[in-house]
Design an enzyme around this catalytic site. Structure first.
Site, PDB file in Angstrom:
ATOM      1  N   LYS A   1      -0.701 -41.888  -7.946  1.00 44.78           N
ATOM      2  CA  LYS A   1      -2.141 -41.820  -8.211  1.00 44.78           C
ATOM      3  C   LYS A   1      -2.606 -40.387  -7.954  1.00 44.78           C
ATOM      4  O   LYS A   1      -2.162 -39.754  -6.986  1.00 44.78           O
ATOM      5  CB  LYS A   1      -2.867 -42.803  -7.279  1.00 44.78           C
ATOM      6  CG  LYS A   1      -4.379 -42.883  -7.532  1.00 44.78           C
ATOM      7  CD  LYS A   1      -5.020 -43.976  -6.680  1.00 44.78           C
ATOM      8  CE  LYS A   1      -6.518 -44.081  -6.922  1.00 44.78           C
ATOM      9  NZ  LYS A   1      -7.158 -45.153  -6.138  1.00 44.78           N
TER      10      LYS A   1
ATOM     11  N   SER B   1     -10.081 -48.645  -8.537  1.00 40.63           N
ATOM     12  CA  SER B   1      -9.968 -47.311  -9.066  1.00 40.63           C
ATOM     13  C   SER B   1      -8.548 -46.911  -9.492  1.00 40.63           C
ATOM     14  O   SER B   1      -8.386 -45.974 -10.268  1.00 40.63           O
ATOM     15  CB  SER B   1     -10.465 -46.311  -8.021  1.00 40.63           C
ATOM     16  OG  SER B   1      -9.619 -46.300  -6.887  1.00 40.63           O
TER      17      SER B   1
ATOM     18  N   SER C   1      -9.122 -51.318  -4.606  1.00 41.10           N
ATOM     19  CA  SER C   1      -8.613 -50.495  -5.708  1.00 41.10           C
ATOM     20  C   SER C   1      -7.125 -50.574  -6.001  1.00 41.10           C
ATOM     21  O   SER C   1      -6.675 -50.041  -7.010  1.00 41.10           O
ATOM     22  CB  SER C   1      -8.967 -49.036  -5.470  1.00 41.10           C
ATOM     23  OG  SER C   1     -10.286 -48.810  -5.880  1.00 41.10           O
TER      24      SER C   1
HETATM   25  N1  GLN Z   1     -14.536 -50.735  -6.334  1.00 39.51           N
HETATM   26  C1  GLN Z   1     -14.806 -50.295  -4.999  1.00 39.51           C
HETATM   27  C2  GLN Z   1     -15.696 -49.075  -5.035  1.00 39.51           C
HETATM   28  O1  GLN Z   1     -16.099 -48.718  -6.071  1.00 39.51           O
HETATM   29  C3  GLN Z   1     -13.521 -50.004  -4.275  1.00 39.51           C
HETATM   30  C4  GLN Z   1     -12.893 -48.737  -4.649  1.00 39.51           C
HETATM   31  C5  GLN Z   1     -11.630 -48.463  -3.897  1.00 39.51           C
HETATM   32  O2  GLN Z   1     -11.026 -49.362  -3.327  1.00 39.51           O
HETATM   33  N2  GLN Z   1     -11.244 -47.205  -3.878  1.00 39.51           N
HETATM   34  O3  GLN Z   1     -15.979 -48.476  -4.048  1.00 39.51           O
END
Ligand code: GLN
Length: 477
Positions: free
Chosen positions: A68, A143, A167
């Protein structure tokens, strides 16, 4: 076809010299060249195979991996999905990258992601949305959407990912692959660009629990460079992977079944319960009484921490710098206005607000108190059960653009996953079925440091089912 082989099988082929690490690396590079233009799963690709065979670590023998783009990699672009870091080359390696490289993993490239890991659909990436390989009109989740999409289309046998509120697990569910978020502190955060430091955790996305166990054992464990790294005995998850537990009690919170989840997802959960009962598990009902507060609590704490973490991007030391500025003040303001996208700005505004003098007690301190209540609910539940089962997401993958103007509905995607982050617990998403050709994810949370039980249980489930082996036909060539 090589992309059907598991990590274990690939290591065996490399060991027996049926396959060279260079051949394997080129095979995946060709798949990336062929399919990435459609998927946009990679932000940058590492085309050159460094033929240092004698130097390739003995444990992984040259297994290719995608990282990532939130993890710093020495000499490589590390963008975090943002214009702010679009040209940033890291001067050092994140611990997870360094550990895996020394064990013999070869980096294929860096995967697409929501900007600074904020999002559930990969649409906030400065580099454009990544697509879901099961249907290119749909989001892969976020994400870590690039990592999930790349693994689902088998452009990489495994990928690193990060999880602050879901995410790793939410995109794993949307793409029909397995994703592990370990206990907070089990994999070093050193070199991982910070979003919300008390919630951020690195982990893996791969087709199966067995694939993840091999990499997890090599990446986890104490790192003096991360002050929140757990200095404890590591449980080697690969050891007991095939072991059948004597008695397994699985809890299901009633609240998790009436959160307006898609009926097809609830139906798949029912089938999963039947499967685990068949395998000898006992299922009981539990109460996570504050779980309806997970989303609001997270959306105070995560933006608060983000607003502080992201203050370092000011155009002075590294990253984007505005050309337009006459004073230091306008340099800051212009750099940040130009460099950050809308969702990141929204989080910084929200975070600064809840930390401001007049609102700190009412919002931030209150959210910390509720966080404790949520963690206590899990503690109580784990007196009675070994694992907690729920869907990973309340809905199936949605269309690109469908929720981008509705942040609240986007935030509710993580209703099932956020609790584990607030409590620092390990959790896993794994494929449990399909509806209309779209994958469905099941979700387990375990007690702290029990990633061995998570991987073991999902591995046994994956021995009995084949959801994790299915892949989108279009990419199975
Ligand atoms: N969807 C969540 C957010 O927007 C979690 C994102 C994540 O786990 N990095 O914060």
């Amino acid at each position: 076809m090589l992309h059907h082989l598991s990590i274990k099988e690939l290591i065996a082929s490399l060991t027996e010299k049926k396959l060279s690490s260079e051949e394997l690396f080129s095979y995946y590079q060709e798949r990336i060249q062929k399919y990435n233009p459609e998927l946009n799963a990679f932000i940058s690709v590492n085309e050159s195979f460094l033929d240092k065979d004698s130097m390739i670590g003995t444990k992984l023998k040259g297994i290719p991996i995608a990282h990532k783009d939130i993890f710093c990699m020495k000499g490589h672009l590390t963008t975090c999905g943002s214009k702010m870091l679009a040209n940033f080359k890291s001067p050092y390696d994140a611990t997870i990258i360094a550990r895996l490289a020394s064990a013999g993993a070869l980096t294929l490239g860096k995967t697409n992601m929501d900007e600074f890991a904020m999002g559930s659909s990969n649409e906030t990436s400065f580099f454009g949305p990544c697509k879901n390989p099961w249907n290119l009109k749909l989001v892969p989740g976020g994400s870590s959407g690039g990592s999930a999409s790349a693994v689902a289309a088998r452009l990489a046998p495994i990928a690193t990912a990060t999880d602050t509120g879901g995410s790793i697990r939410q995109p794993a569910a949307f793409c029909g692959v397995t994703g592990l978020k370990p206990t907070y502190g089990m994999i070093s955060r050193f070199g991982m660009i910070a979003f919300a430091s008390s919630l951020d955790q690195a982990g893996f996305i791969a087709p199966s629990a067995e694939d993840i166990a091999i990499f997890y054992d090599l990446a986890s464990g104490y790192d003096p460079k991360d002050s929140t790294s757990i200095n404890d005995q590591v449980t080697y998850t690969t050891k007991n992977l095939d072991h059948k537990p004597n008695a397994l009690t699985i809890g299901i919170a009633k609240s998790s079944l009436d959160k307006h989840a898609d009926p097809h997802i609830l139906n798949a959960i029912k089938q999963t319960v039947n499967q685990f009962e068949k395998m000898g598990a006992k299922i009981i009902e539990i109460d996570l009484k504050n779980s309806q507060l997970n989303v609001p609590t997270y959306y105070i704490i995560a933006p608060a921490e983000a607003s502080s973490n992201l203050s370092r991007f000011d155009g002075v030391r590294y990253g984007h710098r505005s050309e337009e500025s006459q004073s230091l003040q306008s340099l800051y303001a212009n750099t940040r206005s130009e460099g950050f996208g809308d969702e990141v700005k929204r989080r910084i505004l929200l975070g600064s607000y809840v930390l401001s003098a007049g609102f700190y007690d009412a919002y931030y301190i209150k959210a910390l108190r509720v966080r404790r209540l949520i963690a206590n609910d899990y503690k109580e539940a784990f007196k009675k059960v070994d694992l907690i089962l729920s869907p990973t997401t309340p809905n199936l993958p949605f269309a690109i653009g469908e929720k981008s103007n509705d942040p609240i509905s986007m935030y509710h995607n993580d209703a099932y996953t956020i609790g584990a982050n607030l409590a620092g617990l390990p959790a896993i998403s794994f494929p449990i079925g399909f509806h209309n050709g779209l994958p469905i994810g099941g979700h387990f949370v375990a007690q702290h440091l029990r990633e061995d039980l998570l991987l073991n249980t999902v591995n046994l489930f994956q021995k009995e089912t084949d959801f994790h082996q299915q892949m989108p036909q279009e990419f199975d060539r």
